[in-house]
Write a protein that holds these residues in place. Structure first.
Motif, mmCIF file in Angstrom:
data_model
loop_
_atom_site.group_PDB
_atom_site.id
_atom_site.type_symbol
_atom_site.label_atom_id
_atom_site.label_comp_id
_atom_site.label_asym_id
_atom_site.label_seq_id
_atom_site.Cartn_x
_atom_site.Cartn_y
_atom_site.Cartn_z
ATOM 1 N N GLU A 234 0.679 -1.060 0.004
ATOM 2 C CA GLU A 234 -0.026 0.088 0.011
ATOM 3 C C GLU A 234 0.890 1.231 0.098
ATOM 4 N N ASP A 235 0.269 2.261 -0.390
ATOM 5 C CA ASP A 235 1.007 3.478 -0.468
ATOM 6 C C ASP A 235 0.881 4.409 0.862
ATOM 7 N N GLU A 236 1.902 4.706 1.410
ATOM 8 C CA GLU A 236 2.098 5.305 2.682
ATOM 9 C C GLU A 236 1.133 6.536 2.691
ATOM 10 N N GLY A 237 1.028 7.426 1.640
ATOM 11 C CA GLY A 237 0.139 8.704 1.750
ATOM 12 C C GLY A 237 -1.145 8.384 1.549
ATOM 13 N N ASP A 238 -1.693 7.305 0.909
ATOM 14 C CA ASP A 238 -3.191 6.765 0.880
ATOM 15 C C ASP A 238 -3.253 6.526 2.568
ATOM 16 N N LEU A 239 -2.516 5.649 3.132
ATOM 17 C CA LEU A 239 -3.049 5.231 4.331
ATOM 18 C C LEU A 239 -3.219 6.377 5.257
ATOM 19 N N LEU A 240 -2.278 7.221 5.214
ATOM 20 C CA LEU A 240 -2.316 8.618 6.118
ATOM 21 C C LEU A 240 -3.589 9.354 5.890
ATOM 22 N N ARG A 241 -4.037 9.458 4.397
ATOM 23 C CA ARG A 241 -5.200 9.977 4.096
ATOM 24 C C ARG A 241 -6.500 9.542 4.527
ATOM 25 N N ARG A 242 -6.432 8.208 4.415
ATOM 26 C CA ARG A 242 -7.570 7.395 5.208
ATOM 27 C C ARG A 242 -7.709 7.437 6.653
ATOM 28 N N ILE A 243 -6.676 7.467 7.341
ATOM 29 C CA ILE A 243 -6.548 7.806 8.819
ATOM 30 C C ILE A 243 -7.178 9.014 8.998
ATOM 31 N N ASP A 244 -6.783 9.845 8.336
ATOM 32 C CA ASP A 244 -7.310 11.365 8.478
ATOM 33 C C ASP A 244 -8.797 11.546 8.244
ATOM 34 N N GLU A 245 -9.272 10.872 7.260
ATOM 35 C CA GLU A 245 -10.730 10.564 7.005
ATOM 36 C C GLU A 245 -11.427 9.826 8.239
ATOM 37 N N ALA A 246 -10.923 8.683 8.436
ATOM 38 C CA ALA A 246 -11.629 8.092 9.624
ATOM 39 C C ALA A 246 -11.718 9.004 10.784
ATOM 40 N N SER A 247 -10.756 10.046 11.241
ATOM 41 C CA SER A 247 -10.480 10.494 12.361
ATOM 42 C C SER A 247 -11.691 11.771 12.284
ATOM 43 N N LYS A 248 -12.469 11.697 11.225
ATOM 44 C CA LYS A 248 -13.468 13.141 11.217
ATOM 45 C C LYS A 248 -14.797 12.413 11.793
ATOM 46 N N HIS A 249 -14.793 10.878 12.233
ATOM 47 C CA HIS A 249 -15.933 10.135 12.676
ATOM 48 C C HIS A 249 -15.503 9.400 13.933
ATOM 49 N N VAL A 250 -14.468 9.020 14.210
ATOM 50 C CA VAL A 250 -14.142 8.712 15.528
ATOM 51 C C VAL A 250 -12.621 9.515 15.821
ATOM 52 N N ASP A 251 -12.553 9.703 17.337
ATOM 53 C CA ASP A 251 -11.423 10.347 17.583
ATOM 54 C C ASP A 251 -9.930 9.549 17.152
ATOM 55 N N LEU A 252 -9.281 10.479 16.962
ATOM 56 C CA LEU A 252 -7.815 10.032 16.261
ATOM 57 C C LEU A 252 -7.158 8.942 17.412
ATOM 58 N N ASP A 253 -7.491 9.301 18.744
ATOM 59 C CA ASP A 253 -6.823 8.587 19.995
ATOM 60 C C ASP A 253 -7.394 7.110 19.931
ATOM 61 N N GLN A 254 -8.581 6.893 19.466
ATOM 62 C CA GLN A 254 -9.255 5.805 19.549
ATOM 63 C C GLN A 254 -8.898 4.854 18.296
ATOM 64 N N ILE A 255 -8.042 5.276 17.427
ATOM 65 C CA ILE A 255 -7.870 4.485 16.235
ATOM 66 C C ILE A 255 -6.347 3.749 16.159
ATOM 67 N N GLY A 256 -6.200 2.496 15.581
ATOM 68 C CA GLY A 256 -5.187 1.815 15.488
ATOM 69 C C GLY A 256 -5.173 1.424 13.896
ATOM 70 N N ILE A 257 -4.207 0.820 13.410
ATOM 71 C CA ILE A 257 -4.061 0.450 12.083
ATOM 72 C C ILE A 257 -3.529 -1.004 11.881
ATOM 73 N N GLY A 258 -3.615 -1.647 10.798
ATOM 74 C CA GLY A 258 -3.140 -2.927 10.576
ATOM 75 C C GLY A 258 -3.738 -3.698 9.343
ATOM 76 N N PRO A 259 -3.707 -4.785 9.032
ATOM 77 C CA PRO A 259 -4.262 -5.718 8.058
ATOM 78 C C PRO A 259 -5.677 -5.841 8.149
ATOM 79 N N GLN A 260 -6.425 -6.168 7.035
ATOM 80 C CA GLN A 260 -7.702 -6.325 7.362
ATOM 81 C C GLN A 260 -8.187 -7.817 7.710
ATOM 82 N N CYS A 261 -7.195 -8.613 7.758
ATOM 83 C CA CYS A 261 -7.492 -9.794 8.332
ATOM 84 C C CYS A 261 -6.177 -10.655 8.432
#
Ligand SMILES: [Zn+2]
Length: 363
Positions: free
Chosen positions: A302-329
């Protein structure tokens, strides 16, 4: 503070482990020798995960044939063979696939602990914290063609299975395991067609989902201890096709995040079929969500820039402090000789990317 980097559990099996398991199944290798190969391979992946800087360790589920535990050996009362069923690929061809679950054919009796042979090694050798995963008990019978004596209903079967899984979770928490994860298959609840099919059978999808949650909560509640993380992975399969219907989490988000007594939700978010991040608004304060942004379905990094953008997008709906990342399965297909979707190197590069990305976001 919630974990930022976490993988679902299973890792690609090294070649020598696949060879040893095959030899064991063919009766050419004694169990102790298989265990010795497993031990070696597990120690290697502990070190590798440590080098990469992952926060939660696993044994790669190297002692398992598939993502399930050895429940079908540890519990008497299941069919001897895995059922096979036809499955239609997107191109219209029909293939026969072996199910991961076995139906119940008689009274369930536990013969031994489900994961003690795994947890004892983890407790002795794994860096902390490490996770032990189990399928949600409600999915263990898979599709049940009929209700065998002495049971009168599927609910009675589920009660017996849940009691066994509940006791296993309690034993693991008592032993000192601090991260316990159940794996749930939400497909029939998120897929609009499947929900419609349930209604056509006179079933209420929300009530069916609530019944599963109640059984899963029995496991979490009994094992609840200070300092133990309870997680739920919403598994939609790791194959590129046929497994896992489409459907966003919207249909179940409020119930799942609000009512499941888990602290952490591991969700698939590597492709369009999982929908948007809006349902994350239902993740309560104090609970965390693991965004499965990196795919185990292919080896492309995956492209790191894409991941950063998606985390930013998710943080509009749940606090960034409640988020972690990883593989989907899990890195699945992992356990099947021809099932892996990437090379070992590609797997580790994906896990390195997760750690690098998390450091950029959370420091
Ligand atoms: Zn999964």
């Amino acid at each position: 503070m919630p974990y930022r980097t976490d993988h679902v559990g299973s890792l690609l099996r090294p070649e020598r482990l696949l060879v040893a398991r095959e030899a064991f199944k063919a009766g050419r290798l004694p169990l102790e020798e298989l265990r010795a190969v497993e031990d070696e391979c597990i120690l290697e992946v502990f070190q590798r995960q440590k080098d990469i800087g992952l926060e939660v360790f696993s044994d790669g589920e190297f002692r398992r044939q598939s993502y399930t535990t050895d429940q079908y050996e540890a519990i008497e009362g299941f069919a001897p063979e895995y059922p096979k069923a036809p499955s239609t690929r997107p191109d219209g061809t029909v293939v026969t696939v072996q199910m991961h679950t076995k139906p119940v054919v008689g009274k369930l009796r536990q013969l031994r602990r489900l994961t003690e042979h795994e947890s004892s090694f983890l407790l002795a050798h794994a860096p902390r914290p490490f996770k032990v995963t189990m399928p949600t008990p409600v999915r263990v019978p898979g599709s049940q063609p009929n209700i065998p004596a002495p049971y009168a209903s599927l609910a009675e079967i589920n009660e017996d299975i849940t009691a066994i899984f509940r006791d296993e979770m309690v034993a693991l928490a008592d032993e000192g395991v601090t991260y316990l994860q159940l794996d749930k298959v939400p497909t029939r609840f998120v897929d609009p067609e499947a929900r419609e099919a349930m209604r056509a059978q006179g079933l209420d999808p929300d009530a069916e989902f609530a019944a599963e949650v109640a059984l899963e909560n029995q496991c979490y509640d009994a094992a609840r201890r200070e300092g133990v993380t309870f997680a739920m992975h919403f598994c939609r399969g790791s194959r590129t096709w046929w497994q896992g219907g489409a459907g966003a989490y919207d249909a179940i988000a409020e119930q799942a995040f609000g009512e499941l007594h888990a602290d952490r939700f591991l969700l698939e978010y590597d492709t369009e079929r999982a929908g948007g991040f809006e349902p994350l608004r239902f993740v309560p304060k104090g609970k965390s969500v693991h965004l499965g942004l990196v795919s185990t379905k292919n080896g492309a990094l995956e492209d790191e820039g894409d991941l950063l953008r998606r985390i930013d997008e998710a943080s509009k709906h749940v606090d960034l402090d409640q988020i972690g990342i990883g593989p989907q399965c899990g890195f699945q297909g992992a356990s099947e000789r021809d099932g892996a979707h990437m090379t070992m190197d590609e797997q580790w590069r994906k896990l390195e990317l997760i750690v690098d990305t998390a450091r950029k976001v959370w420091g």
